[in-house]
Design a protein around this motif. Structure first.
Motif, PDB file in Angstrom:
ATOM      1  N   MET A  74       0.804  -0.970   0.280  1.00  0.00           N
ATOM      2  CA  MET A  74       0.039  -0.232  -0.006  1.00  0.00           C
ATOM      3  C   MET A  74       0.533   1.564   0.111  1.00  0.00           C
ATOM      4  O   MET A  74       1.951   1.307   1.046  1.00  0.00           O
ATOM      5  N   SER A  75       0.762   1.741  -1.116  1.00  0.00           N
ATOM      6  CA  SER A  75       1.415   3.657  -1.222  1.00  0.00           C
ATOM      7  C   SER A  75       1.186   4.484   0.299  1.00  0.00           C
ATOM      8  O   SER A  75       0.421   3.964   1.170  1.00  0.00           O
ATOM      9  N   ARG A  76       1.896   5.245   0.184  1.00  0.00           N
ATOM     10  CA  ARG A  76       1.819   6.315   1.359  1.00  0.00           C
ATOM     11  C   ARG A  76       0.686   6.730   1.804  1.00  0.00           C
ATOM     12  O   ARG A  76       0.000   7.112   2.231  1.00  0.00           O
ATOM     13  N   GLU A  77      -0.074   7.358   0.129  1.00  0.00           N
ATOM     14  CA  GLU A  77      -1.047   7.823   0.022  1.00  0.00           C
ATOM     15  C   GLU A  77      -2.738   7.196   0.161  1.00  0.00           C
ATOM     16  O   GLU A  77      -3.470   8.083   1.189  1.00  0.00           O
ATOM     17  N   GLU A  78      -2.375   6.167   0.331  1.00  0.00           N
ATOM     18  CA  GLU A  78      -2.926   5.706   0.813  1.00  0.00           C
ATOM     19  C   GLU A  78      -3.188   4.899   2.090  1.00  0.00           C
ATOM     20  O   GLU A  78      -4.420   4.396   3.135  1.00  0.00           O
ATOM     21  N   THR A  79      -2.313   5.062   3.107  1.00  0.00           N
ATOM     22  CA  THR A  79      -2.104   4.575   4.362  1.00  0.00           C
ATOM     23  C   THR A  79      -3.217   6.169   5.281  1.00  0.00           C
ATOM     24  O   THR A  79      -2.851   6.997   5.296  1.00  0.00           O
ATOM     25  N   LYS A  80      -4.055   5.591   5.549  1.00  0.00           N
ATOM     26  CA  LYS A  80      -4.901   6.822   6.920  1.00  0.00           C
ATOM     27  C   LYS A  80      -4.960   6.585   7.526  1.00  0.00           C
ATOM     28  O   LYS A  80      -4.824   5.337   8.299  1.00  0.00           O
ATOM     29  N   VAL A  81      -4.183   7.401   8.738  1.00  0.00           N
ATOM     30  CA  VAL A  81      -4.078   7.713   9.893  1.00  0.00           C
ATOM     31  C   VAL A  81      -5.448   7.613  10.318  1.00  0.00           C
ATOM     32  O   VAL A  81      -5.994   9.411  10.318  1.00  0.00           O
ATOM     33  N   PHE A  82      -5.984   7.921  11.889  1.00  0.00           N
ATOM     34  CA  PHE A  82      -6.354   7.618  12.863  1.00  0.00           C
ATOM     35  C   PHE A  82      -6.168   7.708  13.607  1.00  0.00           C
ATOM     36  O   PHE A  82      -5.341   6.792  14.184  1.00  0.00           O
ATOM     37  N   LYS A  83      -6.841   8.910  14.669  1.00  0.00           N
ATOM     38  CA  LYS A  83      -6.358   9.407  15.537  1.00  0.00           C
ATOM     39  C   LYS A  83      -7.673   9.323  16.466  1.00  0.00           C
ATOM     40  O   LYS A  83      -9.107   9.118  16.191  1.00  0.00           O
ATOM     41  N   SER A  84      -7.295   8.898  17.636  1.00  0.00           N
ATOM     42  CA  SER A  84      -8.547   8.643  18.928  1.00  0.00           C
ATOM     43  C   SER A  84      -7.895   9.300  20.005  1.00  0.00           C
ATOM     44  O   SER A  84      -6.043   9.528  20.599  1.00  0.00           O
ATOM     45  N   GLY A  85      -8.295   9.845  20.998  1.00  0.00           N
ATOM     46  CA  GLY A  85      -7.998  10.061  22.523  1.00  0.00           C
ATOM     47  C   GLY A  85      -8.953  10.882  23.283  1.00  0.00           C
ATOM     48  O   GLY A  85     -10.222  10.766  22.960  1.00  0.00           O
ATOM     49  N   PHE A  86      -8.241  10.759  24.759  1.00  0.00           N
ATOM     50  CA  PHE A  86      -9.413  11.156  25.292  1.00  0.00           C
ATOM     51  C   PHE A  86      -9.370  12.319  26.178  1.00  0.00           C
ATOM     52  O   PHE A  86      -7.662  12.868  26.524  1.00  0.00           O
ATOM     53  N   VAL A  87     -10.536  13.690  26.155  1.00  0.00           N
ATOM     54  CA  VAL A  87      -9.754  14.665  26.576  1.00  0.00           C
ATOM     55  C   VAL A  87     -10.942  15.179  27.515  1.00  0.00           C
ATOM     56  O   VAL A  87     -12.123  15.397  27.216  1.00  0.00           O
ATOM     57  N   SER A  88     -10.295  15.642  28.985  1.00  0.00           N
ATOM     58  CA  SER A  88     -10.204  16.497  30.096  1.00  0.00           C
ATOM     59  C   SER A  88     -11.127  17.406  30.403  1.00  0.00           C
ATOM     60  O   SER A  88     -10.457  19.061  29.404  1.00  0.00           O
ATOM     61  N   ILE A  89     -12.744  18.409  30.088  1.00  0.00           N
ATOM     62  CA  ILE A  89     -13.342  19.269  30.085  1.00  0.00           C
ATOM     63  C   ILE A  89     -12.864  19.692  31.919  1.00  0.00           C
ATOM     64  O   ILE A  89     -14.029  18.834  32.385  1.00  0.00           O
ATOM     65  N   ILE A  90     -12.509  20.818  32.523  1.00  0.00           N
ATOM     66  CA  ILE A  90     -12.457  20.972  33.535  1.00  0.00           C
ATOM     67  C   ILE A  90     -12.630  22.332  33.196  1.00  0.00           C
ATOM     68  O   ILE A  90     -11.854  23.573  32.979  1.00  0.00           O
ATOM     69  N   GLY A  91     -12.994  22.634  35.216  1.00  0.00           N
ATOM     70  CA  GLY A  91     -13.344  24.525  35.298  1.00  0.00           C
ATOM     71  C   GLY A  91     -13.653  24.560  36.477  1.00  0.00           C
ATOM     72  O   GLY A  91     -14.353  23.826  37.139  1.00  0.00           O
ATOM     73  N   ARG A  92     -14.598  25.571  36.562  1.00  0.00           N
ATOM     74  CA  ARG A  92     -15.300  25.567  37.897  1.00  0.00           C
ATOM     75  C   ARG A  92     -16.558  25.397  37.700  1.00  0.00           C
ATOM     76  O   ARG A  92     -17.390  25.432  36.100  1.00  0.00           O
ATOM     77  N   PRO A  93     -17.166  25.264  38.526  1.00  0.00           N
ATOM     78  CA  PRO A  93     -19.112  25.607  37.913  1.00  0.00           C
ATOM     79  C   PRO A  93     -19.988  26.723  37.320  1.00  0.00           C
ATOM     80  O   PRO A  93     -18.775  27.754  36.797  1.00  0.00           O
ATOM     81  N   ASN A  94     -20.417  26.304  36.087  1.00  0.00           N
ATOM     82  CA  ASN A  94     -21.326  27.338  35.723  1.00  0.00           C
ATOM     83  C   ASN A  94     -20.024  27.485  34.822  1.00  0.00           C
ATOM     84  O   ASN A  94     -20.758  28.677  33.790  1.00  0.00           O
ATOM     85  N   VAL A  95     -19.386  27.388  34.215  1.00  0.00           N
ATOM     86  CA  VAL A  95     -18.766  27.928  32.982  1.00  0.00           C
ATOM     87  C   VAL A  95     -19.405  27.427  31.918  1.00  0.00           C
ATOM     88  O   VAL A  95     -18.726  27.891  30.383  1.00  0.00           O
ATOM     89  N   GLY A  96     -19.576  26.213  31.527  1.00  0.00           N
ATOM     90  CA  GLY A  96     -19.767  25.853  30.671  1.00  0.00           C
ATOM     91  C   GLY A  96     -19.853  24.551  29.703  1.00  0.00           C
ATOM     92  O   GLY A  96     -20.094  24.604  28.656  1.00  0.00           O
ATOM     93  N   LYS A  97     -19.201  24.168  30.523  1.00  0.00           N
ATOM     94  CA  LYS A  97     -18.557  23.054  30.066  1.00  0.00           C
ATOM     95  C   LYS A  97     -19.380  21.570  29.892  1.00  0.00           C
ATOM     96  O   LYS A  97     -19.841  21.044  28.550  1.00  0.00           O
ATOM     97  N   SER A  98     -21.092  21.246  30.113  1.00  0.00           N
ATOM     98  CA  SER A  98     -21.846  20.399  29.784  1.00  0.00           C
ATOM     99  C   SER A  98     -22.808  21.302  27.841  1.00  0.00           C
ATOM    100  O   SER A  98     -22.563  20.146  27.686  1.00  0.00           O
ATOM    101  N   THR A  99     -22.772  22.693  28.201  1.00  0.00           N
ATOM    102  CA  THR A  99     -23.164  22.924  27.001  1.00  0.00           C
ATOM    103  C   THR A  99     -22.361  22.737  26.373  1.00  0.00           C
ATOM    104  O   THR A  99     -23.022  22.739  25.069  1.00  0.00           O
ATOM    105  N   PHE A 100     -20.604  23.090  26.147  1.00  0.00           N
ATOM    106  CA  PHE A 100     -19.711  22.953  24.923  1.00  0.00           C
ATOM    107  C   PHE A 100     -19.669  21.054  25.276  1.00  0.00           C
ATOM    108  O   PHE A 100     -19.954  20.774  23.512  1.00  0.00           O
ATOM    109  N   LEU A 101     -19.955  20.322  25.465  1.00  0.00           N
ATOM    110  CA  LEU A 101     -20.089  19.166  25.455  1.00  0.00           C
ATOM    111  C   LEU A 101     -21.475  18.814  24.456  1.00  0.00           C
ATOM    112  O   LEU A 101     -20.961  17.889  23.616  1.00  0.00           O
ATOM    113  N   ASN A 102     -22.275  19.281  24.942  1.00  0.00           N
ATOM    114  CA  ASN A 102     -23.541  18.941  23.673  1.00  0.00           C
ATOM    115  C   ASN A 102     -23.497  19.405  23.301  1.00  0.00           C
ATOM    116  O   ASN A 102     -24.084  18.840  21.763  1.00  0.00           O
ATOM    117  N   HIS A 103     -22.874  20.615  22.841  1.00  0.00           N
ATOM    118  CA  HIS A 103     -22.678  21.344  21.391  1.00  0.00           C
ATOM    119  C   HIS A 103     -21.832  20.186  20.194  1.00  0.00           C
ATOM    120  O   HIS A 103     -22.337  19.863  19.039  1.00  0.00           O
TER     121      HIS A 103
END
Length: 305
Positions: free
Chosen positions: A1-30
């Protein structure tokens, strides 16, 4: 398989940290495109880790919406802080979300202290930029720049959806190549029973005031799908700490409880794609937030974190 055909798949865990009421849940739902984290203008709305999964052709990002960082006043508060702080050790990227209107304070300083020694890349995400003048935004950015070396600083409005795509693009740059952890159509790792109880709690939070929200939990008693019937029977109990709070939740002639049920049923029907018969009860468990046995019964298990 050529380099052009090799598809890179990325994955990762992202934590949303902050004080209460800064909009973390609103961001996640969006980001996820549907409601998986409940939203309220009351502090400490999120009590457990809520994981939202965003899958595209080239990546899978698992977002962890954590409880707002605050000074604990009871065992439930201790649990919430343990959940939030422990995610710093588990993820590939941290989004530190702040409210553009409020500026840098003791709460933000406390969180930055927790970042000391953390080698994970940390983005500063400045939310609610639609509520301030652009000149003020530059001041906010400068004040944080002087306190910590962030990998990226991105201003957004989670409610309006401004700059969310840029956040996602930058996250993909930082997360490693990896596998697809969840099926492409899965948007959360929480079972539907958990989300249903959270939707009921959200409606109770919206409709009550003062001391009630912090003292409120919801426990699922029954989720029944009778065969050959397009109707799901949901029975849940709203837990409060005092008789006076029970009276507030029930309301005069039961009107408050009926309104909570009416609003919750709409969201549950959207979630399950079916008609729902929702039955709600109210129960007093005095000082439950300080009793480890009851915290565990209600789903707050610190040994899982």
């Amino acid at each position: 398989m050529s380099r052009e055909e090799t598809k890179v798949f990325k994955s990762g865990f992202v934590s949303i940290i902050g004080r209460p009421n800064v909009g973390k849940s609103t961001f996640l739902n969006h980001v996820i495109g549907q409601k998986i984290a409940i939203m309220s203008d009351k502090p400490q709305t999120t009590r457990n880790k809520v994981q939202g999964v965003l899958t595209s052709d080239d990546s899978q990002l698992i977002f962890i919406d954590t409880p707002g960082i605050h000074k604990p006043k009871h065992k439930l508060g201790d649990f919430m802080m343990k959940v939030a702080i422990n995610t710093l050790k588990e993820v590939d990227l941290i989004l530190f979300m702040v409210n553009a209107e409020e500026g840098f304070g003791r709460g933000e300083e406390f969180i930055l202290e927790k970042f000391q020694g953390v080698k994970t890349p940390i983005f500063l995400v400045i939310n609610k930029i639609d509520l301030i003048h652009p000149d003020k935004l530059l001041e906010v950015i400068q004040s944080y720049n002087e306190k910590f070396q962030f990998a990226e600083i991105i201003p957004i409005s989670a409610l309006a959806g401004n700059n969310i795509e840029r956040v996602l693009e930058q996250i993909k740059r930082y997360v490693p190549e990896g596998p697809q952890y969840y099926p492409a159509d899965q948007v959360t790792d929480h079972p539907e029973r958990f989300i249903i109880t959270e939707l009921i709690r959200e409606k109770a939070l919206h409709l009550t005031h003062e001391e009630v929200p912090h003292s409120l939990a919801v426990v699922m008693e029954k989720l029944d799908r009778p065969e050959n019937k397009d109707l799901i029977h949901v029975m849940a109990t709203i837990i409060v700490e005092r008789d006076s709070q029970k009276g507030i939740i029930i309301g005069k002639q039961g009107k408050m409880l009926k309104e909570i049920g009416k609003r919750a049923r709409r969201d549950i029907e959207n979630l399950l794609g079916s008609k729902v018969y929702l039955e709600l009860w109210v129960k007093v468990q005095k000082d439950w937030r300080n009793k480890l046995g009851q915290l565990r019964d209600y789903g707050f298990r610190d040994d899982e974190y």
